[in-house]
Enzyme design. Structure first.
Site, PDB file in Angstrom:
ATOM      1  N   ASP A 131     -25.675  -4.036  -1.687  1.00  0.00           N
ATOM      2  CA  ASP A 131     -27.283  -3.559  -1.692  1.00  0.00           C
ATOM      3  C   ASP A 131     -27.652  -2.109  -1.576  1.00  0.00           C
ATOM      4  OD1 ASP A 131     -27.603  -6.305  -2.497  1.00  0.00           O
ATOM      5  OD2 ASP A 131     -28.694  -6.572  -0.366  1.00  0.00           O
TER       6      ASP A 131
ATOM      7  N   TYR B  65       0.717  -1.112   0.086  1.00  0.00           N
ATOM      8  CA  TYR B  65       0.016  -0.089   0.078  1.00  0.00           C
ATOM      9  C   TYR B  65       0.775   1.229  -0.019  1.00  0.00           C
ATOM     10  CZ  TYR B  65      -3.495  -3.403   1.265  1.00  0.00           C
ATOM     11  OH  TYR B  65      -4.433  -4.588   1.332  1.00  0.00           O
TER      12      TYR B  65
ATOM     13  N   HIS C 171      -9.455   1.077  -5.066  1.00  0.00           N
ATOM     14  CA  HIS C 171      -8.192   0.235  -4.453  1.00  0.00           C
ATOM     15  C   HIS C 171      -6.928   0.536  -4.730  1.00  0.00           C
ATOM     16  CE1 HIS C 171     -11.274  -2.933  -3.185  1.00  0.00           C
ATOM     17  NE2 HIS C 171     -11.738  -2.568  -4.575  1.00  0.00           N
TER      18      HIS C 171
ATOM     19  N   ASN D  39     -13.471   2.651  -1.150  1.00  0.00           N
ATOM     20  CA  ASN D  39     -12.712   1.937  -0.889  1.00  0.00           C
ATOM     21  C   ASN D  39     -13.172   0.890   0.053  1.00  0.00           C
ATOM     22  OD1 ASN D  39     -10.532   0.001  -0.553  1.00  0.00           O
ATOM     23  ND2 ASN D  39      -8.878   1.763  -0.908  1.00  0.00           N
TER      24      ASN D  39
ATOM     25  N   SER E  88      -4.242  -1.088  -4.372  1.00  0.00           N
ATOM     26  CA  SER E  88      -3.362  -2.060  -4.933  1.00  0.00           C
ATOM     27  C   SER E  88      -4.373  -2.926  -6.128  1.00  0.00           C
ATOM     28  CB  SER E  88      -3.222  -3.549  -3.883  1.00  0.00           C
ATOM     29  OG  SER E  88      -4.264  -3.856  -3.425  1.00  0.00           O
TER      30      SER E  88
ATOM     31  N   ARG F 298      -8.634 -12.605  -3.252  1.00  0.00           N
ATOM     32  CA  ARG F 298      -8.862 -11.133  -3.189  1.00  0.00           C
ATOM     33  C   ARG F 298      -9.563 -10.576  -4.482  1.00  0.00           C
ATOM     34  NH1 ARG F 298      -6.891  -7.989   1.142  1.00  0.00           N
ATOM     35  NH2 ARG F 298      -5.255  -9.091   2.380  1.00  0.00           N
TER      36      ARG F 298
END
Length: 151
Positions: A86, A22, A99, A73, A101, A110
């Site tokens: 939803d 990150y 994101h 995010n 990454s 992931r």
């Protein structure tokens, strides 16, 4: 124009959490960049980070008629946030998933986002730039939507 910036679980640890993935920029530094960009673009932003899915959902519900879009995010909710998915689908404005990454290039579990089918688009793998590029895109999308309504 006004936009939400929603940061999910554990993102308050940016700068400390897995810096090899990150980076070393903190969430406060990302928010500072977003605030400066919002001022440059002449828009308002409201920023929220929460480690709780319901808090993020509540913020979307609270601002349903007050904002022109949202950057989200979802972090650890990416793979399991059915209620968040939803809520996003119920929003009358575009939501962009961001994101730091590239989740598709990480662990297999992931790679699938339950959030992606509910959002307008996803920006990932660009580090903090995923956020700034997302905000720029939202501003352009909202301006185009307003122009379409005016004509």
């Amino acid at each position: 124009m006004k936009f939400l910036i929603l940061h999910g679980p554990n993102l308050n640890l940016f700068g400390r959490r897995e810096p090899h993935i990150y980076g070393t920029m903190t969430l406060a530094e990302i928010n500072t960049r977003l605030t400066a960009l919002a001022a440059e673009l002449g828009v308002e932003i409201e920023i929220l980070q929460s480690n709780h899915e319901g808090v993020l959902i509540d913020k979307l519900h609270e601002r349903i008629d007050e904002v022109d879009g949202a950057l989200l995010n979802p972090a650890g909710l990416t793979q399991h946030g059915v209620p968040l998915h939803d809520a996003i689908k119920a929003m009358p404005f575009p939501v962009l998933e961001v994101h730091m990454s590239n989740i598709a290039a990480r662990e297999a579990w992931r790679a699938h986002s339950i959030i992606s089918p509910a959002v307008k688009a996803t920006l990932q793998g660009l580090g903090w730039r995923s956020y700034t590029m997302g905000l720029r895109a939202l501003v352009e999308m909202a301006a185009e939507a307003r122009q379409s309504k005016a004509t």
